[in-house]
Scaffold this motif. Structure first.
Motif, PDB file in Angstrom:
ATOM      1  N   SER A 183     -39.784  10.099 -35.037  1.00 57.45           N
ATOM      2  CA  SER A 183     -40.916  11.280 -34.964  1.00 57.45           C
ATOM      3  C   SER A 183     -41.338  11.584 -33.660  1.00 57.45           C
ATOM      4  N   GLN A 184     -40.684  10.783 -32.661  1.00 54.32           N
ATOM      5  CA  GLN A 184     -41.244  11.073 -31.035  1.00 54.32           C
ATOM      6  C   GLN A 184     -40.267  10.839 -30.292  1.00 54.32           C
ATOM      7  N   PRO A 185     -40.129  11.338 -29.176  1.00 55.53           N
ATOM      8  CA  PRO A 185     -39.059  11.336 -28.173  1.00 55.53           C
ATOM      9  C   PRO A 185     -38.331  10.046 -27.754  1.00 55.53           C
ATOM     10  N   VAL A 254     -27.862  19.795 -24.747  1.00 56.95           N
ATOM     11  CA  VAL A 254     -27.358  20.060 -25.955  1.00 56.95           C
ATOM     12  C   VAL A 254     -26.720  21.357 -25.995  1.00 56.95           C
ATOM     13  N   PHE A 255     -27.152  22.290 -25.297  1.00 57.59           N
ATOM     14  CA  PHE A 255     -26.525  23.514 -25.403  1.00 57.59           C
ATOM     15  C   PHE A 255     -25.076  23.443 -25.038  1.00 57.59           C
ATOM     16  N   LEU A 256     -24.728  22.676 -23.801  1.00 55.26           N
ATOM     17  CA  LEU A 256     -23.525  22.701 -23.543  1.00 55.26           C
ATOM     18  C   LEU A 256     -22.760  21.851 -24.587  1.00 55.26           C
ATOM     19  N   ARG A 257     -23.003  20.824 -25.085  1.00 54.81           N
ATOM     20  CA  ARG A 257     -22.547  20.195 -26.095  1.00 54.81           C
ATOM     21  C   ARG A 257     -22.123  21.082 -27.469  1.00 54.81           C
ATOM     22  N   GLY A 351     -39.645  26.723  -8.333  1.00 53.01           N
ATOM     23  CA  GLY A 351     -40.497  27.838  -9.145  1.00 53.01           C
ATOM     24  C   GLY A 351     -40.453  27.627 -10.615  1.00 53.01           C
ATOM     25  N   LEU A 352     -39.748  26.572 -11.169  1.00 50.12           N
ATOM     26  CA  LEU A 352     -39.673  26.328 -12.377  1.00 50.12           C
ATOM     27  C   LEU A 352     -40.680  25.160 -12.693  1.00 50.12           C
ATOM     28  N   ASP A 353     -41.224  25.079 -13.847  1.00 47.60           N
ATOM     29  CA  ASP A 353     -42.366  24.016 -14.533  1.00 47.60           C
ATOM     30  C   ASP A 353     -41.394  22.777 -14.735  1.00 47.60           C
ATOM     31  N   LYS A 354     -41.678  21.878 -13.909  1.00 46.80           N
ATOM     32  CA  LYS A 354     -41.035  20.294 -13.912  1.00 46.80           C
ATOM     33  C   LYS A 354     -41.075  19.824 -15.308  1.00 46.80           C
ATOM     34  N   ASN A 355     -42.130  20.203 -16.161  1.00 48.18           N
ATOM     35  CA  ASN A 355     -42.584  19.645 -17.227  1.00 48.18           C
ATOM     36  C   ASN A 355     -41.757  20.452 -18.330  1.00 48.18           C
ATOM     37  N   LYS A 356     -40.841  21.218 -18.052  1.00 48.52           N
ATOM     38  CA  LYS A 356     -40.082  21.965 -19.065  1.00 48.52           C
ATOM     39  C   LYS A 356     -38.626  21.737 -18.690  1.00 48.52           C
ATOM     40  N   ILE A 357     -38.312  20.646 -17.944  1.00 51.90           N
ATOM     41  CA  ILE A 357     -37.157  20.438 -17.690  1.00 51.90           C
ATOM     42  C   ILE A 357     -36.296  19.097 -18.677  1.00 51.90           C
ATOM     43  N   TRP A 358     -35.550  19.273 -19.271  1.00 53.48           N
ATOM     44  CA  TRP A 358     -35.245  18.277 -20.293  1.00 53.48           C
ATOM     45  C   TRP A 358     -33.663  17.733 -20.061  1.00 53.48           C
ATOM     46  N   THR A 359     -33.664  16.686 -19.360  1.00 47.54           N
ATOM     47  CA  THR A 359     -32.464  15.922 -18.819  1.00 47.54           C
ATOM     48  C   THR A 359     -31.482  15.382 -20.077  1.00 47.54           C
ATOM     49  N   GLY A 360     -32.201  15.250 -21.155  1.00 46.76           N
ATOM     50  CA  GLY A 360     -31.537  14.762 -22.493  1.00 46.76           C
ATOM     51  C   GLY A 360     -32.009  15.348 -23.679  1.00 46.76           C
ATOM     52  N   SER A 361     -31.702  14.746 -24.805  1.00 43.19           N
ATOM     53  CA  SER A 361     -32.296  15.076 -26.038  1.00 43.19           C
ATOM     54  C   SER A 361     -32.335  13.992 -26.964  1.00 43.19           C
ATOM     55  N   TYR A 362     -32.981  14.423 -28.278  1.00 47.28           N
ATOM     56  CA  TYR A 362     -33.003  13.333 -29.316  1.00 47.28           C
ATOM     57  C   TYR A 362     -33.101  14.259 -30.689  1.00 47.28           C
ATOM     58  N   TYR A 480     -35.389  16.500 -24.793  1.00 46.25           N
ATOM     59  CA  TYR A 480     -35.900  17.784 -25.764  1.00 46.25           C
ATOM     60  C   TYR A 480     -35.472  17.355 -27.148  1.00 46.25           C
ATOM     61  N   ASN A 481     -36.195  17.900 -28.071  1.00 47.49           N
ATOM     62  CA  ASN A 481     -36.174  17.645 -29.658  1.00 47.49           C
ATOM     63  C   ASN A 481     -35.160  18.650 -29.942  1.00 47.49           C
ATOM     64  N   ALA A 482     -34.016  18.179 -30.341  1.00 50.83           N
ATOM     65  CA  ALA A 482     -32.685  19.021 -30.452  1.00 50.83           C
ATOM     66  C   ALA A 482     -32.136  18.953 -32.170  1.00 50.83           C
ATOM     67  N   THR A 483     -33.274  18.390 -32.892  1.00 53.18           N
ATOM     68  CA  THR A 483     -33.144  18.495 -34.398  1.00 53.18           C
ATOM     69  C   THR A 483     -32.496  19.697 -35.094  1.00 53.18           C
ATOM     70  N   ALA A 484     -33.033  20.846 -34.381  1.00 56.50           N
ATOM     71  CA  ALA A 484     -32.465  22.161 -35.071  1.00 56.50           C
ATOM     72  C   ALA A 484     -31.058  22.402 -34.819  1.00 56.50           C
TER      73      ALA A 484
END
Length: 559
Positions: A183-185, A254-257, A351-362, A480-484
């Protein structure tokens, strides 16, 4: 934990569909019964009549002996001998549980087909989510867990309704007990930096993609024998996936996969995704200017490891660079105490928010699942054991062995208090923990990780685990939470499944060509052609299928 986060999942495709599971899967039957199933002459349907009713009272683990058979449905998996290590021996002696292994013999597909055809299944099957679970469920061979959830509360407590809802089958029932759910990253994807080279070059700012480009050029100029950027198995897309995440907020790999990108309430073409197109132009530029490993598409994992252990790259990016980063850090420090590796916060486009960059997912569902079949004489008792194993006591025992060696007692929050043996006797600690890696069938990620991290924070920096330090400070915060996005792929033998195979081939081929392109314009032309080719084989129909599955997942997650 790293052993469970590696990409071990094996894709096992069977020719038989759920509708023909009983009748058509016997073609591979070699005439033998499944080894170690207990009552080998008793059919699955007959054994269900003997099962204990869930309404007769709660089973207390250890009050009486419990024996069951266990089959790990992987070519590579051979279950360790139960009772041969300190943890399972303690469980056997104190909880009176004995587990008999049924192994695949290196041919899991044939083994399962044979067991299904003979209707002689093991009591528990440990396998990937998806095709084979539904195949067994549709054939009426699995036990539902719903009536046990409140009676044995650990799974429900730790996994939560959101995760359990995602695991429910199309009939609304729960048949799957998850492994390493969370339930956590969690995750290790990101950027690894050679710290000595970085310091030698003056420790420049390394935050944006422009910073990264300029830094790689400086590396090439000063260190001709060092690879500026190591994409870590680019043939599997790992490093290129990481670069993709840098060019837009909330665009994880995950979008690429999935070969699909959310746009409103629909999933759309990856080939026309502006983020993908820009990231491939950047990757191609790095490759053209020899700022990226020139053997990126052909090198082996061993070659990547050799570079890591000898310090022959400046920056690496991958799905789990912590694995070789920690070992490489040790190897480099043996020769030079000022050398080593560190993880860095993911780079991002200016120009992007560094806290919204996701190098992987769970995803909340974790890795694989345990199924109790209707061959089991005592399914409730088996569930009670699995539920204990995923609870606090079971997690402590199966991960760190019985109390008294690596841990003694628990703190006010229920986390283990580790002993001096755990801290100082690395050999014994490794022996105890390594012995149970392939017996951890119901891993509780949150409990294990919180136990580990709470302990690590009590240690001075020089004694902290390298991986744990960067997991807590960087990698877990950038996953990134990729459960969906779980279970979006169609069955292989359906029309959409055949389209999926073709689109996958088009994607892989076009990405390789784009990497080798000689200009930004050529990159876009290659991706435009890939889009056209994909649509010609039915990509739009596949996207519609995935969109429907994605929307169904979102509804499940929302309750």
């Amino acid at each position: 934990m790293k052993s469970f986060r590696r990409s071990l999942i094996v894709t096992l495709v069977f020719l038989c569909t759920a509708a023909t599971a009983l009748a058509g899967c016997g073609s591979g039957n070699d005439g033998k019964t499944a080894e170690g199933t207990g009552n080998n002459n008793t059919k699955a349907e007959e054994k269900t009549d003997n099962k204990e009713s869930a309404g007769t009272g709660k089973f207390e683990l250890g009050s009486e002996p419990l024996e069951f058979s266990f089959y790990g449905h992987y070519d590579w998996y051979t279950m360790p001998s139960w009772g041969a290590d300190e943890a399972s021996k303690w469980i056997q002696d104190n909880k009176k549980v004995t587990v008999t292994a049924i192994n695949s013999g290196g041919n899991a597909a044939q083994k399962l087909n044979t067991m299904i055809a003979s209707k002689e299944l093991p009591d528990v099957i440990w396998t990937d989510r998806g095709t084979d679970v539904e195949r067994l469920r549709a054939a009426g061979m699995l036990v539902s867990y719903d009536e046990y959830l409140d009676k044995y509360p650990n799974l429900k407590k730790w996994a939560g309704d959101s995760t359990l809802n995602m695991l429910r089958s199309s009939d609304g029932k729960l048949y799957q007990f998850p492994n390493w759910y969370t339930s956590q990253p969690a995750g290790n994807a990101g950027y690894l930096m050679n710290s000595k080279i970085y310091k030698d070059l003056g420790s420049p700012k390394l935050e944006t993609t422009d910073d990264l480009y300029n830094y790689l050029k400086a590396v090439k100029a000063k260190y001709p024998n060092v690879v500026p950027f190591e994409p870590d198995l680019a043939k599997d897309g790992q490093g290129l996936d990481i670069l993709y995440s840098a060019f837009a907020e909330d665009h994880p790999p995950v979008f690429l996969r999935e070969r699909a990108v959310p746009n409103g309430d629909k999933l759309t073409s990856i080939f026309q995704d502006p983020t993908y197109r820009e990231s491939m132009q950047f990757a191609s530029k790095l490759f053209r200017e020899k700022l990226m490993a020139q053997d990126a598409l052909t090198q082996t994992k061993d070659q990547v490891l050799e570079k890591a252990y000898t310090g022959r790259f400046a920056i690496a990016a991958g799905a789990s660079p912590t694995e070789y980063g920690s070992k490489g850090d040790v190897e480099l420090k043996k020769k030079d105490p000022t050398a080593g590796y560190e993880m860095i916060w993911p780079v991002h486009k200016e120009g992007l928010d560094k806290n919204k960059i996701w190098t992987g997912s769970y995803n909340q569902l974790g890795w694989n699942v345990a199924l109790i079949t209707k061959s089991a004489k005592d399914p409730e008792k088996i569930f009670a054991f699995l539920d204990w194993l995923t609870g606090e006591e079971g997690s402590r025992v199966i991960m760190w062995g019985p109390e008294g060696i690596l841990w003694k007692g628990t703190d006010e929050e229920g986390y283990p208090i580790f002993t001096d043996t755990y801290i100082n006797d690395v050999e014994r600690r490794s022996k105890i923990m390594d012995a149970t890696v392939n017996l951890q069938w119901n891993g509780n990620t949150v409990y294990i990780d919180k136990s580990k991290m709470k302990f690590e924070k009590t240690l001075p920096p020089e004694k902290q685990n390298w991986e744990s330090r960067y997991q807590s400070s960087i990698t877990w915060k950038t996953q990134y939470n990729a459960t969906a996005f779980v279970n979006l792929n169609p069955m292989p033998d359906t029309e959409e499944g055949i389209i999926q195979q073709s689109v996958d081939e088009i994607f892989s081929e076009s990405r390789a060509k784009a990497l080798y392109a000689q200009s930004d314009e050529e990159v876009l032309a290659i991706l435009d052609k890939a889009e056209k080719d994909a649509m010609a084989v039915g990509y739009d129909k596949l996207l519609a299928f995935k969109t429907q599955k994605w929307q169904e997942n979102l509804k499940k997650i929302g309750g």
